[in-house]
Design a protein around this motif. Structure first.
Motif, short mmCIF file in Angstrom:
data_model
loop_
_atom_site.label_atom_id
_atom_site.label_comp_id
_atom_site.label_asym_id
_atom_site.label_seq_id
_atom_site.Cartn_x
_atom_site.Cartn_y
_atom_site.Cartn_z
N GLU A 139 59.40 119.42 30.76
CA GLU A 139 58.41 119.84 31.76
C GLU A 139 58.73 119.24 33.13
N ARG B 247 65.60 114.90 29.44
CA ARG B 247 65.08 115.84 28.43
C ARG B 247 65.35 115.34 27.01
N ASP C 152 58.24 114.48 27.50
CA ASP C 152 57.81 115.32 28.61
C ASP C 152 58.97 115.65 29.56
N ARG D 38 60.25 107.58 35.18
CA ARG D 38 60.16 107.97 33.77
C ARG D 38 61.49 107.72 33.06
#
Length: 222
Positions: free
Chosen positions: A82, A74, A79, A136
């Motif tokens: 989310e 985060r 993103d 990610r």
């Protein structure tokens, strides 16, 4: 975005001690245990022992993610909020299912139905983490092996001292989960050892919660 961590070599993941390699090993062990449980070749007692091992690994693993990895994602990725909200909702659903499973007898038809639902969610969670969230995280860290290894050491330390039972009423995010984690871990691990927590253990757990709350309040004040 990087490839799924399921498709990468250990070197690409940052080495054996990187958080990505550690995560994948836990996922592989969960998959092995779930297949063992569903194989049909276990006696009733061994089957329940395997289910207990699955939940112990699932909840300690998820707690370390929620305490160490998802806050980092985060913080680093636009993103991240989310992505982590979705997986935290899955963790909550698994907690609730495990609580319902613990309230049924092994010979109750609902027991196997609920367990199958929990396993399906665990597998979905693994796929999303390996295909989306962890690549990610790898991307925003720039494939930096040293950072991935440092994060892996922190993650492993938290996992080894994390709660091992479902606690659906506990926050999925810091500081709420961290404040509850120490006393819950003490009680869970006493239960895992097949002995009820002593009054002394419970007193120490309560004292630790109080100390954590006071410490957090002092840090906010400073």
């Amino acid at each position: 975005m990087s490839r799924s961590i399921a498709q990468q070599s250990v070197d690409e993941l940052g080495g054996q001690s990187s958080v990505l390699a550690r995560q994948r090993r836990d996922h592989e062990e969960l998959d092995r245990l779930m297949h063992r449980y569903a194989s049909g070749g276990l006696h009733a007692a061994e089957r329940q022992k395997t289910l207990k091992e699955i939940f112990q690994l699932t909840f300690s693993h998820a707690f370390a993610e929620e305490t160490v990895l998802w806050p980092a994602l985060r913080r680093l990725a636009p993103d991240g909020a989310e992505l982590t909200a979705r997986v935290e909702e899955e963790h909550q659903q698994i907690n609730e299912l495990a609580t319902r499973i613990e309230s049924t007898e092994p010979d109750d038809p609902r027991h196997d139905e609920l367990t199958a639902d929990a396993f399906a969610l665990i597998r979905q969670d693994i796929r999303e983490e390996e295909d989306v969230l962890l690549p990610r995280l790898q991307e925003v860290l720039g494939h930096d092996g040293a950072r991935l290894r440092r994060l892996g050491t922190t993650w492993e330390t938290v996992r080894r001292t994390a709660p091992t039972r479902p606690h659906p009423g506990v926050s999925r995010r810091p500081p709420g989960n961290a404040l509850a984690g120490v006393p819950l871990s003490a009680v869970d691990r006493a239960r895992d050892a097949l002995s009820p927590p002593s009054p002394r253990t419970l007193w120490i757990a309560a004292a630790l919660v109080a100390a954590c709350v006071v410490g957090a309040a002092l840090r906010r004040k400073r």
